[in-house]
Design a protein around this motif. Structure first.
Motif, PDB file in Angstrom:
ATOM      1  N   SER A   1       2.133 -12.745 -56.368  1.00 40.65           N
ATOM      2  CA  SER A   1       3.462 -12.332 -55.901  1.00 40.65           C
ATOM      3  C   SER A   1       4.056 -13.359 -54.944  1.00 40.65           C
ATOM      4  O   SER A   1       5.245 -13.677 -55.008  1.00 40.65           O
ATOM      5  CB  SER A   1       3.387 -10.956 -55.227  1.00 40.65           C
ATOM      6  OG  SER A   1       2.682 -11.029 -54.004  1.00 40.65           O
ATOM      7  N   GLU A   2       3.220 -13.903 -54.048  1.00 44.36           N
ATOM      8  CA  GLU A   2       3.705 -14.896 -53.089  1.00 44.36           C
ATOM      9  C   GLU A   2       4.089 -16.194 -53.788  1.00 44.36           C
ATOM     10  O   GLU A   2       5.075 -16.839 -53.411  1.00 44.36           O
ATOM     11  CB  GLU A   2       2.639 -15.157 -52.024  1.00 44.36           C
ATOM     12  CG  GLU A   2       2.458 -13.993 -51.051  1.00 44.36           C
ATOM     13  CD  GLU A   2       1.314 -14.209 -50.091  1.00 44.36           C
ATOM     14  OE1 GLU A   2       0.490 -15.123 -50.348  1.00 44.36           O
ATOM     15  OE2 GLU A   2       1.218 -13.471 -49.086  1.00 44.36           O
ATOM     16  N   THR A   3       3.325 -16.565 -54.807  1.00 46.83           N
ATOM     17  CA  THR A   3       3.619 -17.800 -55.546  1.00 46.83           C
ATOM     18  C   THR A   3       4.943 -17.680 -56.288  1.00 46.83           C
ATOM     19  O   THR A   3       5.796 -18.583 -56.238  1.00 46.83           O
ATOM     20  CB  THR A   3       2.491 -18.109 -56.551  1.00 46.83           C
ATOM     21  OG1 THR A   3       1.257 -18.254 -55.845  1.00 46.83           O
ATOM     22  CG2 THR A   3       2.790 -19.390 -57.311  1.00 46.83           C
ATOM     23  N   ILE A   4       5.131 -16.559 -56.978  1.00 41.70           N
ATOM     24  CA  ILE A   4       6.365 -16.363 -57.746  1.00 41.70           C
ATOM     25  C   ILE A   4       7.569 -16.237 -56.818  1.00 41.70           C
ATOM     26  O   ILE A   4       8.628 -16.823 -57.065  1.00 41.70           O
ATOM     27  CB  ILE A   4       6.246 -15.113 -58.649  1.00 41.70           C
ATOM     28  CG1 ILE A   4       5.192 -15.358 -59.732  1.00 41.70           C
ATOM     29  CG2 ILE A   4       7.596 -14.766 -59.283  1.00 41.70           C
ATOM     30  CD1 ILE A   4       4.915 -14.162 -60.610  1.00 41.70           C
ATOM     31  N   SER A   5       7.412 -15.490 -55.725  1.00 40.86           N
ATOM     32  CA  SER A   5       8.542 -15.279 -54.807  1.00 40.86           C
ATOM     33  C   SER A   5       8.930 -16.546 -54.061  1.00 40.86           C
ATOM     34  O   SER A   5      10.052 -16.654 -53.552  1.00 40.86           O
ATOM     35  CB  SER A   5       8.212 -14.170 -53.805  1.00 40.86           C
ATOM     36  OG  SER A   5       7.164 -14.563 -52.939  1.00 40.86           O
ATOM     37  N   SER A   6       8.002 -17.523 -53.974  1.00 36.52           N
ATOM     38  CA  SER A   6       8.310 -18.775 -53.266  1.00 36.52           C
ATOM     39  C   SER A   6       9.260 -19.666 -54.053  1.00 36.52           C
ATOM     40  O   SER A   6       9.853 -20.596 -53.503  1.00 36.52           O
ATOM     41  CB  SER A   6       7.017 -19.528 -52.961  1.00 36.52           C
ATOM     42  OG  SER A   6       6.399 -19.956 -54.172  1.00 36.52           O
ATOM     43  N   ILE A   7       9.429 -19.388 -55.353  1.00 30.82           N
ATOM     44  CA  ILE A   7      10.373 -20.162 -56.175  1.00 30.82           C
ATOM     45  C   ILE A   7      11.788 -19.798 -55.738  1.00 30.82           C
ATOM     46  O   ILE A   7      12.140 -18.623 -55.671  1.00 30.82           O
ATOM     47  CB  ILE A   7      10.163 -19.848 -57.672  1.00 30.82           C
ATOM     48  CG1 ILE A   7       8.722 -20.201 -58.079  1.00 30.82           C
ATOM     49  CG2 ILE A   7      11.157 -20.609 -58.533  1.00 30.82           C
ATOM     50  CD1 ILE A   7       8.344 -19.766 -59.481  1.00 30.82           C
ATOM     51  N   SER A   8      12.598 -20.807 -55.450  1.00 30.35           N
ATOM     52  CA  SER A   8      13.915 -20.577 -54.844  1.00 30.35           C
ATOM     53  C   SER A   8      14.815 -19.685 -55.678  1.00 30.35           C
ATOM     54  O   SER A   8      15.597 -18.909 -55.150  1.00 30.35           O
ATOM     55  CB  SER A   8      14.611 -21.922 -54.598  1.00 30.35           C
ATOM     56  OG  SER A   8      14.759 -22.635 -55.813  1.00 30.35           O
ATOM     57  N   TRP A   9      14.714 -19.783 -57.005  1.00 27.58           N
ATOM     58  CA  TRP A   9      15.602 -18.994 -57.877  1.00 27.58           C
ATOM     59  C   TRP A   9      14.912 -17.758 -58.445  1.00 27.58           C
ATOM     60  O   TRP A   9      15.381 -17.166 -59.420  1.00 27.58           O
ATOM     61  CB  TRP A   9      16.123 -19.861 -59.028  1.00 27.58           C
ATOM     62  CG  TRP A   9      15.083 -20.731 -59.676  1.00 27.58           C
ATOM     63  CD1 TRP A   9      14.733 -21.992 -59.321  1.00 27.58           C
ATOM     64  CD2 TRP A   9      14.225 -20.379 -60.780  1.00 27.58           C
ATOM     65  NE1 TRP A   9      13.713 -22.469 -60.130  1.00 27.58           N
ATOM     66  CE2 TRP A   9      13.400 -21.491 -61.037  1.00 27.58           C
ATOM     67  CE3 TRP A   9      14.082 -19.237 -61.564  1.00 27.58           C
ATOM     68  CZ2 TRP A   9      12.450 -21.497 -62.049  1.00 27.58           C
ATOM     69  CZ3 TRP A   9      13.135 -19.249 -62.589  1.00 27.58           C
ATOM     70  CH2 TRP A   9      12.335 -20.370 -62.815  1.00 27.58           C
ATOM     71  N   ALA A  10      13.815 -17.347 -57.810  1.00 22.56           N
ATOM     72  CA  ALA A  10      13.078 -16.176 -58.308  1.00 22.56           C
ATOM     73  C   ALA A  10      13.877 -14.893 -58.152  1.00 22.56           C
ATOM     74  O   ALA A  10      13.687 -13.931 -58.889  1.00 22.56           O
ATOM     75  CB  ALA A  10      11.749 -16.038 -57.586  1.00 22.56           C
ATOM     76  N   SER A  11      14.775 -14.867 -57.152  1.00 26.61           N
ATOM     77  CA  SER A  11      15.571 -13.662 -56.899  1.00 26.61           C
ATOM     78  C   SER A  11      17.027 -14.060 -56.689  1.00 26.61           C
ATOM     79  O   SER A  11      17.317 -15.008 -55.963  1.00 26.61           O
ATOM     80  CB  SER A  11      15.039 -12.941 -55.658  1.00 26.61           C
ATOM     81  OG  SER A  11      15.799 -11.796 -55.364  1.00 26.61           O
ATOM     82  N   LEU A  12      17.936 -13.343 -57.341  1.00 28.76           N
ATOM     83  CA  LEU A  12      19.362 -13.628 -57.233  1.00 28.76           C
ATOM     84  C   LEU A  12      20.087 -12.445 -56.603  1.00 28.76           C
ATOM     85  O   LEU A  12      19.824 -11.293 -56.945  1.00 28.76           O
ATOM     86  CB  LEU A  12      19.964 -13.906 -58.624  1.00 28.76           C
ATOM     87  CG  LEU A  12      19.386 -15.089 -59.411  1.00 28.76           C
ATOM     88  CD1 LEU A  12      20.052 -15.163 -60.781  1.00 28.76           C
ATOM     89  CD2 LEU A  12      19.587 -16.396 -58.651  1.00 28.76           C
ATOM     90  N   ASN A  13      20.997 -12.745 -55.687  1.00 28.30           N
ATOM     91  CA  ASN A  13      21.844 -11.699 -55.116  1.00 28.30           C
ATOM     92  C   ASN A  13      22.948 -11.353 -56.113  1.00 28.30           C
ATOM     93  O   ASN A  13      23.510 -12.247 -56.754  1.00 28.30           O
ATOM     94  CB  ASN A  13      22.482 -12.176 -53.808  1.00 28.30           C
ATOM     95  CG  ASN A  13      21.456 -12.353 -52.712  1.00 28.30           C
ATOM     96  OD1 ASN A  13      20.536 -11.558 -52.590  1.00 28.30           O
ATOM     97  ND2 ASN A  13      21.606 -13.399 -51.918  1.00 28.30           N
ATOM     98  N   MET A  14      23.244 -10.081 -56.238  1.00 25.54           N
ATOM     99  CA  MET A  14      24.285  -9.634 -57.160  1.00 25.54           C
ATOM    100  C   MET A  14      25.142  -8.563 -56.503  1.00 25.54           C
ATOM    101  O   MET A  14      24.641  -7.748 -55.735  1.00 25.54           O
ATOM    102  CB  MET A  14      23.665  -9.061 -58.446  1.00 25.54           C
ATOM    103  CG  MET A  14      22.981 -10.077 -59.321  1.00 25.54           C
ATOM    104  SD  MET A  14      22.491  -9.350 -60.904  1.00 25.54           S
ATOM    105  CE  MET A  14      24.084  -9.035 -61.652  1.00 25.54           C
TER     106      MET A  14
END
Length: 579
Positions: A243-256
């Motif tokens: 989870s920490e590895t995936i969440s560290s990717i800058s574009w893993a989460s987008l605000n909408m």
């Protein structure tokens, strides 16, 4: 807790009982960004997993099917009660009950849609307000997506092993079904949720089984519990690492921004049309001569009509809206103009302490803006750099396009320098203003700067004071400028329909002469729980004795002023709840 490490214990507590109190804020955010926060929602998945465990654990009474069914249902009911009767768990328990009773006692297979409908009806009859529960909505959408979408995705041929292919198809099905609802409620969408779920869900399944085994063995076989706990701890660590590895990717989460009701209806209407066998049967039915074989065109026409209605309804109607946002002890005011521009005055905020790292801007202001469909701040105004006005603006700068940043010319504070140095706002976009300046937001919407003229030793008194004028309506925003209220200014300069009381209504923030000059019909105090005695009884009494209608964000919640340029209406969150 004795048999696993601290992090694994926190995850186990969240997965089995939905209690995330032991999970740190940083870990929770990483799960959220990775799109796997749902593992902590005690849901139908837990029921089915528990059913799987019980079905194998009670193998010794396989020859007594009715007794085994009764035992399983009793234990599932006990878990449902312990979990707090959440809508998702109740839904799964009812579906499991229908399936088991039908198969074992009536020798009939249950229809999934029928079971889902029965559980939905039962929950809503017992509590109609459950339909507003996020867990209820996401739970039913997830199951409905698996029922309708999964069979169609499963038909797509891939080179993946059958189990992996099914897991991927199930993950995609759920994400297709719940993404708009996630965006509506949480204003964020994980771009890697499908991938992360393919990796995480099998690990969580195994981790949950081992955690339950540790919980059970701990009562009678401590050594066995310790051995299983070490394995569970390793898997818990792996879950956290992924989870920490995936969440560290800058574009893993987008605000909408939150989709509108029309957009939601359009999306789910089209999705249902594409997935439902009912729609496919329309091809062989004549409703109106030309409909046969033309259902796609009908769907497209309906979609076009809904989009057009959305556009027409979304056109501004000449109304200006001022929202005094409830952000606790601090100021934050959003002005939305008739032409759809957005002016944000202050953002609240609080200093991080060892006892709380709650970020007003990140946790309150940013979601508020996204919930209201705001993607761009046309003008951000910082009255001064005190934390309860300024800090909440920083997360907004990081997540939104800010066209212009307005601040007092006399204040050159470190906070202002930092946002320029860190690239949160371009130096060319910063507007320094002082008394006498006028800012044109758009035609008919003007901001007159009444303070400061010179810098004061007390930064509060160097706050920007701005008078908004829209046609025949005006509002006076005073920041924390207390001394301003004692200045000798002409009545016509101050006269306003709505007054924002300075400095959260502190003692001495206003006087009778100032109130007479402003002569407002309504006054607003932006305040929250505090240790400063805000607002003072003296100020509250002074306003009320003057016959001015007083509103407070700590009592009324968000306060919204709307005007067409003459007169105004006020509504509050407290009124909304009451009605």
């Amino acid at each position: 807790e004795r048999y696993v490490d601290k992090d694994s214990y926190a995850i186990a507590k969240g997965v089995i009982f939905g209690d995330t109190s032991k999970i740190s804020d940083s870990q929770y955010i990483s799960f959220e960004k990775a799109g796997i926060i749902h593992i902590f929602a005690v849901s139908g998945y837990n029921i089915w997993l528990l059913y799987y465990i019980l079905n194998h654990a009670l193998f010794f009474i396989n020859h007594h099917k009715r007794a085994k069914t009764f035992a399983i249902l009793s234990l599932l009911l006990l878990y449902t009660i312990i979990s707090g009767w959440s809508a998702s768990v109740v839904r799964a328990f009812i579906m499991a009950s229908v399936s088991l009773i039908g198969k074992i006692l009536l020798n009939r297979d249950s229809d999934k849609l029928t079971s889902l409908s029965i559980s939905c009806l039962a929950i809503l009859i017992s509590n109609p307000l459950s339909i507003m529960d996020i867990g209820f909505q996401l739970s039913f959408l997830s199951v409905l997506s698996i029922i309708l979408i999964f069979p169609k995705l499963k038909k797509i041929k891939t080179k993946l092993p059958i189990v992996a292919g099914d897991m991927l198809a199930a993950s995609i099905s759920v994400q297709i079904g719940i993404t708009p609802m996630i965006a509506y409620h949480f204003n964020t969408v994980s771009t890697l949720s499908i991938i992360s779920n393919v990796f995480i869900v099998p690990l969580v399944s195994l981790f949950t089984i081992l955690s339950i085994a540790v919980l059970t063995a701990g009562f009678v076989l401590p050594d066995l519990a310790s051995a299983i706990g070490s394995i569970a701890g390793g898997i818990g660590g792996a879950i956290l690492k992924v989870s920490e590895t995936i969440s560290s990717i800058s574009w893993a989460s987008l605000n909408m921004t939150s989709p509108s009701i029309f957009e939601m209806l359009l999306y789910y209407g089209l999705l249902l049309a594409l997935c439902s066998d009912f729609i496919h049967r329309i091809k062989t039915v004549y409703f109106i001569g030309f409909i046969k074989g033309k259902y796609k065109y009908m769907i497209a026409l309906a979609a076009a009509c809904m989009i057009m209605m959305h556009i027409i309804i979304g056109v501004p109607k000449g109304m200006l809206k001022i929202s005094f946002i409830d952000i606790g002890q601090g100021d934050s005011i959003l002005v939305s103009t008739p032409d759809g521009k957005h002016v944000l005055i202050d953002g609240g905020g609080k200093i991080e302490t060892p006892y709380s790292d709650f970020d007003i801007g990140e946790e309150v202001l940013k979601p508020y803006l996204l919930k209201h469909g705001i993607k761009k701040i046309d003008m951000m105004i910082s009255t001064h750099s005190h934390h309860d006005h300024f800090l909440g603006l920083v997360p907004v700068m990081k997540s939104f396009e800010v066209e212009k940043f307005v601040k007092p010319e006399v204040l050159q504070r470190k906070g202002y320098e930092a946002i320029i140095e860190n690239g949160l706002v371009c130096k060319e976009d910063v507007i320094n203003v002082k008394k006498g300046d006028v800012i044109k937001v758009e035609d008919d919407v003007l901001l007159y700067v009444l303070n400061p003229e010179v810098e004061s030793l007390d930064e509060n008194d160097s706050s920007l004071v701005i008078k908004l004028v829209y046609k025949d309506f005006s509002a006076l925003f005073t920041g924390d400028a207390e001394s301003f209220t004692k200045n000798d200014m002409a009545d016509y300069t101050l006269k306003s329909d709505v007054l924002k009381i300075p400095h959260h209504g502190s003692s001495g923030s206003i006087n009778d002469e100032f109130l007479k000059k402003v002569d407002p019909d309504a006054a607003v105090i932006c305040v929250g729980k505090n240790n400063f005695g805000h607002p003072s009884i003296e100020v509250v009494d002074m306003v009320e004795k003057s016959g001015i209608k007083l509103y407070r964000t700590d009592i009324d919640g968000e306060i919204i002023v709307t005007t067409a340029g003459r007169g105004f209406d006020i509504s509050t969150w407290a009124q909304h709840l009451k009605h």
